[in-house]
Design a protein around this motif. Structure first.
Motif, mmCIF file in Angstrom:
data_model
loop_
_atom_site.group_PDB
_atom_site.id
_atom_site.type_symbol
_atom_site.label_atom_id
_atom_site.label_comp_id
_atom_site.label_asym_id
_atom_site.label_seq_id
_atom_site.Cartn_x
_atom_site.Cartn_y
_atom_site.Cartn_z
ATOM 1 N N ASP A 32 0.991 -1.250 0.045
ATOM 2 C CA ASP A 32 -0.156 0.054 -0.051
ATOM 3 C C ASP A 32 0.920 1.150 0.089
ATOM 4 O OD1 ASP A 32 -2.062 -1.487 0.157
ATOM 5 O OD2 ASP A 32 -2.815 -1.125 2.008
ATOM 6 N N ILE A 35 2.448 1.773 -3.650
ATOM 7 C CA ILE A 35 1.342 2.180 -4.385
ATOM 8 C C ILE A 35 1.183 3.680 -4.285
ATOM 9 C CG2 ILE A 35 -1.274 2.293 -4.894
ATOM 10 C CD1 ILE A 35 -1.042 -0.775 -4.425
ATOM 11 N N SER A 65 -0.675 -4.246 -8.904
ATOM 12 C CA SER A 65 -1.979 -4.324 -8.236
ATOM 13 C C SER A 65 -2.646 -5.471 -9.030
ATOM 14 C CB SER A 65 -2.620 -3.181 -8.957
ATOM 15 O OG SER A 65 -2.369 -1.700 -8.451
#
Length: 65
Positions: A32, A35, A65
Motif C-alpha cells: 500500500d 502504491i 496491483s
C-alpha cells in the motif's frame, strides 16, 4: 507435564499462524505504501509531461496491483 506435551503441537501451529499473519499484514502495508508512492510519482510525471516515466510507473503499478 503431560498436558504441556499434548499442547505443544498446537502451540507451534499457533506460532506459525501468527507469524504468517504478521507477514501478511506487513506485506500489505508495504504494498500500500509503494502504491501511494507510485501514484504521487505518476502525478509528478503528468505535471512535467514526462511520458517515459509515466509509462514506466503505470506498468509498475499494474504489476503490483
Amino acid at each position: 507435564m503431560e498436558k504441556f506435551l499434548l499442547n505443544a503441537p498446537q502451540q507451534t501451529e499457533m506460532k506459525i499462524l501468527n507469524s504468517l499473519y504478521a507477514k501478511m499484514v506487513l506485506d500489505k502495508a508495504l504494498r500500500d505504501f509503494r502504491i501511494e508512492q507510485i501514484l504521487k510519482e505518476i502525478d509528478k510525471s503528468l505535471q512535467y509531461r514526462n511520458k517515459e516515466k509515466f509509462l514506466r510507473l503505470t506498468e509498475e503499478l499494474n504489476f503490483i496491483s
